[in-house]
Design an enzyme around this catalytic site. Structure first.
Site, PDB file in Angstrom:
ATOM      1  N   VAL A  60       0.798  -1.224   0.000  1.00 23.35           N
ATOM      2  CA  VAL A  60       0.000   0.000   0.000  1.00 23.35           C
ATOM      3  C   VAL A  60       0.836   1.282   0.000  1.00 23.35           C
ATOM      4  O   VAL A  60       0.317   2.355  -0.311  1.00 23.35           O
ATOM      5  CB  VAL A  60      -0.966  -0.003   1.210  1.00 23.35           C
ATOM      6  CG1 VAL A  60      -0.204   0.268   2.509  1.00 23.35           C
ATOM      7  CG2 VAL A  60      -2.109   0.986   1.037  1.00 23.35           C
ATOM      8  N   TYR A  61       2.107   1.202   0.311  1.00 20.89           N
ATOM      9  CA  TYR A  61       2.915   2.414   0.403  1.00 20.89           C
ATOM     10  C   TYR A  61       3.030   3.077  -0.976  1.00 20.89           C
ATOM     11  O   TYR A  61       3.599   2.512  -1.912  1.00 20.89           O
ATOM     12  CB  TYR A  61       4.305   2.118   0.950  1.00 20.89           C
ATOM     13  CG  TYR A  61       4.361   1.675   2.398  1.00 20.89           C
ATOM     14  CD1 TYR A  61       3.272   1.868   3.254  1.00 20.89           C
ATOM     15  CD2 TYR A  61       5.495   1.072   2.920  1.00 20.89           C
ATOM     16  CE1 TYR A  61       3.323   1.467   4.577  1.00 20.89           C
ATOM     17  CE2 TYR A  61       5.562   0.669   4.249  1.00 20.89           C
ATOM     18  CZ  TYR A  61       4.458   0.862   5.072  1.00 20.89           C
ATOM     19  OH  TYR A  61       4.515   0.456   6.387  1.00 20.89           O
TER      20      TYR A  61
END
Length: 328
Positions: A60-61
């Site tokens: 998700v980063y």
């Protein structure tokens, strides 16, 4: 750099872990303080040269761009088998009912997506980013077990959750003969020590590695009280985590400053040294956007605080509201 076993596994990791949430395409993420690939690469190279062999990122980063940057840097600056590479799964990656979570469908899809972005055929540690209340833990654990058996991950880890949830997961794995969690990535620093009540004793009892996130409390422990930064001004999560005991927190920050001044080191070194020396902690996950951040982290690993220092740092603490993980 000192290297220690990850829990009861045979794999050895550096006492400092480089957290890679800082690296990514800011236009595709939610953090204004993210730095691009050109600025990220020298820091990843520096970390590897300093002996940090443990890197932690997540799908998700910055919408997967952190994984892409980290993967390319590892290929250019290190041998893949010399790096302990961790990534995480749980948070939303696309719209729709199956665009997030820890279902069998989500895990099988996201491990392949992460491996593609990282440019590798395996990760050393595959971590569930939070507890999924919508998926039976049995489904999640069996899927993770199959990911390991397929050779796509060497070990599995967990992140912030209630101690009863982690205990249930460990028991369920043992009951079914599935791969067991080797690590717990939890919220622990001088301003937030609620994990010492149940999670830390549980991990110690079960031989689980502890790799705390936010070791500097989103930068609050690395500067004098009242000083600000872009991250402090824009980080909404940090404002939620550290807003309910400001009077006592200021006393802790002042204690960090006093010891740093007396020892002739930075505040960050003192706060990180406290965490490195805490019983049961394997490797704090540090973020870095400047070369000095990495130098401070490595120096902290060997700083050696006295018993009096530790007592002075811990004395002002008061209970904090539970924060950092999903609550049903």
């Amino acid at each position: 750099m000192e290297y220690v076993r990850l829990g009861t596994t045979g794999m050895k990791v550096s006492r400092i872990c480089l957290g890679c949430m800082t690296f990514g395409d800011a236009a595709r993420g939610t953090h204004a303080w993210t730095i691009d690939e050109e600025a990220s690469r020298p820091l990843i190279q520096q970390a590897l040269e300093l002996g940090i062999n443990f890197l932690d990122t997540a799908n998700v980063y910055s919408d997967g761009t952190s994984e892409e940057i980290v993967g390319r840097a590892i290929r250019d600056f290190a041998r893949r088998d010399e790096v302990i590479l961790a990534t995480k799964v749980f948070n939303r990656m696309r719209p729709g009912p199956n665009g997030m979570g820890l279902s069998r469908k989500a895990i099988f899809s996201e491990i392949d997506n992460s491996l593609r972005r990282l440019g590798t055929d395996y990760v050393d540690l595959y971590v569930i980013h939070r507890w999924d209340y919508a998926t039976p833990i049995e489904e999640t654990l069996e899927a993770l077990h199959e990911v390991v058996k397929a050779g796509k991950a060497r070990y599995i880890g967990a992140s912030s959750m209630h101690a009863w949830q982690f205990s249930k997961a460990l028991y369920t794995s043992q009951l079914n003969g599935w791969t067991r969690f080797a690590s717990m990535q939890n919220h622990l620093n001088l301003l937030y020590r609620e994990e010492e009540r149940e999670m830390m004793p549980l991990c110690a009892d079960q031989g689980i590695a502890v790799t705390p996130w936010s070791p500097l409390a989103r930068g609050r422990l690395s500067r004098a009280w009242g000083e600000s930064s872009q991250r402090l001004e824009t980080d909404e999560s940090g404002k939620r985590f550290y807003s309910n005991a400001l009077i006592q927190d200021e006393k802790i920050v002042d204690a960090v400053g006093a010891i740093a001044k007396a020892r002739g080191v930075s505040r960050a070194q003192v706060a990180l040294a406290w965490l490195v020396q805490k019983k049961g902690v394997t490797a704090p996950i540090i973020g870095a956007s400047k070369a000095q951040h990495l130098a401070d982290a490595v120096a902290a690993a060997s700083l050696g605080l006295t018993a009096e220092d530790m007592k002075a740092l811990e004395a002002p603490y008061v209970p904090h509201a539970v924060s950092g993980f999903q609550i049903a």
